[in-house]
Design a protein around this motif. Structure first.
Motif, PDB file in Angstrom:
ATOM      1  N   VAL A 410      13.635 -31.515  89.363  1.00 20.43           N
ATOM      2  CA  VAL A 410      13.199 -31.702  87.979  1.00 20.43           C
ATOM      3  C   VAL A 410      13.535 -30.477  87.136  1.00 20.43           C
ATOM      4  O   VAL A 410      14.060 -30.580  86.022  1.00 20.43           O
ATOM      5  N   ILE A 411      13.243 -29.277  87.676  1.00 21.19           N
ATOM      6  CA  ILE A 411      13.505 -28.048  86.928  1.00 21.19           C
ATOM      7  C   ILE A 411      14.998 -27.883  86.669  1.00 21.19           C
ATOM      8  O   ILE A 411      15.418 -27.536  85.552  1.00 21.19           O
ATOM      9  N   GLU A 412      15.820 -28.147  87.700  1.00 25.72           N
ATOM     10  CA  GLU A 412      17.267 -28.014  87.527  1.00 25.72           C
ATOM     11  C   GLU A 412      17.789 -28.989  86.468  1.00 25.72           C
ATOM     12  O   GLU A 412      18.644 -28.626  85.639  1.00 25.72           O
ATOM     13  N   LYS A 413      17.250 -30.219  86.470  1.00 25.50           N
ATOM     14  CA  LYS A 413      17.684 -31.217  85.498  1.00 25.50           C
ATOM     15  C   LYS A 413      17.340 -30.793  84.080  1.00 25.50           C
ATOM     16  O   LYS A 413      18.180 -30.876  83.161  1.00 25.50           O
ATOM     17  N   GLY A 423      13.289 -20.809  77.949  1.00 20.14           N
ATOM     18  CA  GLY A 423      12.227 -21.022  76.973  1.00 20.14           C
ATOM     19  C   GLY A 423      12.131 -22.468  76.533  1.00 20.14           C
ATOM     20  O   GLY A 423      11.042 -23.062  76.495  1.00 20.14           O
ATOM     21  N   LEU A 424      13.296 -23.100  76.225  1.00 18.00           N
ATOM     22  CA  LEU A 424      13.313 -24.503  75.805  1.00 18.00           C
ATOM     23  C   LEU A 424      12.952 -25.421  76.967  1.00 18.00           C
ATOM     24  O   LEU A 424      12.250 -26.424  76.784  1.00 18.00           O
ATOM     25  N   ALA A 425      13.419 -25.085  78.174  1.00 15.90           N
ATOM     26  CA  ALA A 425      13.098 -25.902  79.346  1.00 15.90           C
ATOM     27  C   ALA A 425      11.596 -25.887  79.622  1.00 15.90           C
ATOM     28  O   ALA A 425      10.993 -26.918  79.932  1.00 15.90           O
ATOM     29  N   ALA A 426      10.987 -24.700  79.518  1.00 15.45           N
ATOM     30  CA  ALA A 426       9.545 -24.589  79.746  1.00 15.45           C
ATOM     31  C   ALA A 426       8.774 -25.426  78.728  1.00 15.45           C
ATOM     32  O   ALA A 426       7.798 -26.107  79.066  1.00 15.45           O
ATOM     33  N   GLU A 427       9.216 -25.390  77.468  1.00  8.64           N
ATOM     34  CA  GLU A 427       8.559 -26.177  76.422  1.00  8.64           C
ATOM     35  C   GLU A 427       8.659 -27.670  76.730  1.00  8.64           C
ATOM     36  O   GLU A 427       7.687 -28.418  76.562  1.00  8.64           O
ATOM     37  N   ALA A 428       9.830 -28.115  77.215  1.00  5.16           N
ATOM     38  CA  ALA A 428      10.014 -29.528  77.561  1.00  5.16           C
ATOM     39  C   ALA A 428       9.138 -29.936  78.743  1.00  5.16           C
ATOM     40  O   ALA A 428       8.656 -31.067  78.814  1.00  5.16           O
ATOM     41  N   LEU A 429       8.903 -28.998  79.663  1.00  7.27           N
ATOM     42  CA  LEU A 429       8.061 -29.287  80.833  1.00  7.27           C
ATOM     43  C   LEU A 429       6.573 -29.151  80.527  1.00  7.27           C
ATOM     44  O   LEU A 429       5.732 -29.484  81.370  1.00  7.27           O
ATOM     45  N   GLY A 430       6.242 -28.623  79.351  1.00  8.93           N
ATOM     46  CA  GLY A 430       4.836 -28.482  78.970  1.00  8.93           C
ATOM     47  C   GLY A 430       4.150 -27.301  79.609  1.00  8.93           C
ATOM     48  O   GLY A 430       2.920 -27.288  79.770  1.00  8.93           O
ATOM     49  N   ILE A 431       4.929 -26.272  79.998  1.00 10.06           N
ATOM     50  CA  ILE A 431       4.349 -25.069  80.599  1.00 10.06           C
ATOM     51  C   ILE A 431       4.918 -23.858  79.874  1.00 10.06           C
ATOM     52  O   ILE A 431       5.850 -23.964  79.081  1.00 10.06           O
TER      53      ILE A 431
END
Length: 453
Positions: A410-413, A423-431
């Motif tokens: 999930v994180i890699e995707k 930063g953008l990935a963390a925001e998309a994951l809600g963390i």
């Protein structure tokens, strides 16, 4: 923590009473011996943290008392008290084993400064001796991780080299002072190790502390003062928090490093010095150079053989060794039964980031030993920042392996979808970005896709 206990050996009753009154107001305990034989008896009976010893006593000389105390090998720092005109004898006493000297009359602030500085130094030295008795200790450093093995190898190599200057860097609490003592042990053995905190005193006092001062050089300089550079002659001068040193003092230090000479405050005469200078800082000195806060020429003079002390979070496997070491250490120091750490608690402590590094871990084990001696440590016994940190998974479970694989995918995707921008990935994951970095570290994802930041 127990009070600092001070032993004063002096036959001047009024002076002793004055010292007792002043130091008790500072929260210290004071015992007194009014002649040499009584002082030696009290030193063995009371086990003080520090001794103030007058040169002139009614039965035997202070020098004889010093020699007998040295033979007893009590490990207690001794500061000589000298009257006007006895300065030369006091300096000779320092060469024979006293850690410093004090000239009558003296101010309370000077007395308290000497006590705190030398008691802390003695405590660190006893701690180093204790650590050397452990199998996991090399040059005072506990650990078996590869970064620590590399560090210990550096200490051996640099300590045996001919360099006269070393710069130690690393985050606060990682043990830079222990590295300095390790270098000194390899290089100078039984020679003097003199430590000074560059942030502890204002500039005018720090200059006198380092280089000494002539009589009348500044207000309150009623006697000539021997500086730490001179006391470190033939040994090691450790300048902790070098990044806090003022520009004017940086220039004087540069002169010492380049030419091996210095001038005491108020003197026009240059003096030679042969000292191994070790500087330490948790600052980015190159950035301080760019900001105009640190001299470029001094930085490059110091940075010939830099040593980086790793953060605790980068020392895989060392947390358990440190936990066991400090449990033993504080059990012995406090006379308490050891605390017990369950697998769950150990896993939690191993997963924690330790922003305060070894110092934070050490303080925690001291606290737990004092508050919960002999008990099984529970999660609610730990500080909030540790008890509320992300709990580690049990990696021995097949279910956990599957969950970790899914989480990694999930994180890699998400990272791919956001061009590696954490930063953008963390925001998309809600963390938070920090939580994402922790998850990636736990999953051994050293980096995201190319271009991750």
């Amino acid at each position: 923590m127990s009070k600092i206990k001070v032993l004063v050996i002096d036959d001047e009753i009024n002076l002793v009473h004055s010292i007792k009154f002043s130091l008790k107001a500072e929260g210290m305990e004071v015992v007194a011996g009014y002649n040499g034989e009584e002082g030696i008896f009290l030193a063995k009976k009371e086990n003080p943290d520090i001794i103030f010893l007058d040169l002139k006593l009614p039965d035997i000389t202070g020098m004889e008392v010093l020699e007998r105390l040295q033979k007893e090998n009590l490990g207690i720092p001794v500061i000589m008290i000298s009257a006007h005109g006895d300065t030369r004898a006091a300096v000779q006493a320092v060469k024979l084993g006293a850690v410093d000297y004090l000239t009558k009359p003296f101010e309370l602030d000077e007395l308290v400064l000497l006590i705190n500085r030398n008691v802390e130094r003695s405590k660190l030295e006893r701690e180093v001796v204790f650590r050397r008795q452990k199998e996991t200790v090399t040059n005072g450093i506990v650990g078996q991780s590869q970064p620590i093995k590399d560090l210990c190898m550096q200490i051996e190599q640099i300590g045996k080299s001919g360099t006269q200057k070393v710069l130690i860097t690393g985050p606060s609490g990682t043990g830079k002072a222990l590295v300095a003592r390790g270098l000194h042990s390899v290089r100078n053995g039984g020679a003097s190790f003199v430590e000074v905190n560059c942030a502890a005193l204002p500039e005018h006092l720090m200059e006198a502390e380092l280089f000494g001062a002539e009589k009348g050089a500044y207000t309150g300089a009623v006697e000539k003062r021997i500086g730490l550079v001179e006391l470190a002659e033939g040994g090691t001068l450790f300048l902790d928090e070098i990044g806090e040193m003022s520009p004017a003092l940086q220039a004087k230090l540069l002169t010492l490093l380049e030419s091996g000479t210095f001038r005491s405050v108020g003197s026009a005469r240059e003096r030679q010095a042969s000292v191994f200078v070790i500087a330490a800082t948790n600052r980015d000195l190159l950035q301080e150079v760019e900001n105009g806060n640190f001299r470029r020429d001094l930085f490059y003079r110091l940075n010939v053989l830099p040593i980086l002390v790793p953060a605790l979070k980068d020392r895989a496997g060392d947390v358990d060794l440190l936990l066991d070491y400090f449990i033993d250490f504080y059990c012995e120091q406090e006379g308490q039964k050891p605390v017990h750490l369950s697998k769950e608690i150990r896993n939690r402590l191993n997963a924690y980031d330790w922003p305060g590094n070894v110092r934070e871990l050490k303080n925690l084990m001291e606290r737990l030993t004092i508050l919960y001696p002999g008990q099984d440590i529970q999660l609610n016994h730990l500080p909030h920042e540790i008890s509320q940190s992300e709990a580690p998974f049990d990696t021995g479970s097949e279910l956990v392996d599957s969950v970790e694989a899914y989480e990694r995918d999930v994180i890699e995707k998400v990272l791919l979808e956001h061009n590696g921008r954490k930063g953008l990935a963390a925001e998309a994951l809600g963390i938070s970005r920090h939580a994402l970095k922790r998850r990636m570290q736990r999953l051994k994802m050293t980096s995201g896709p190319k271009g991750a930041s």
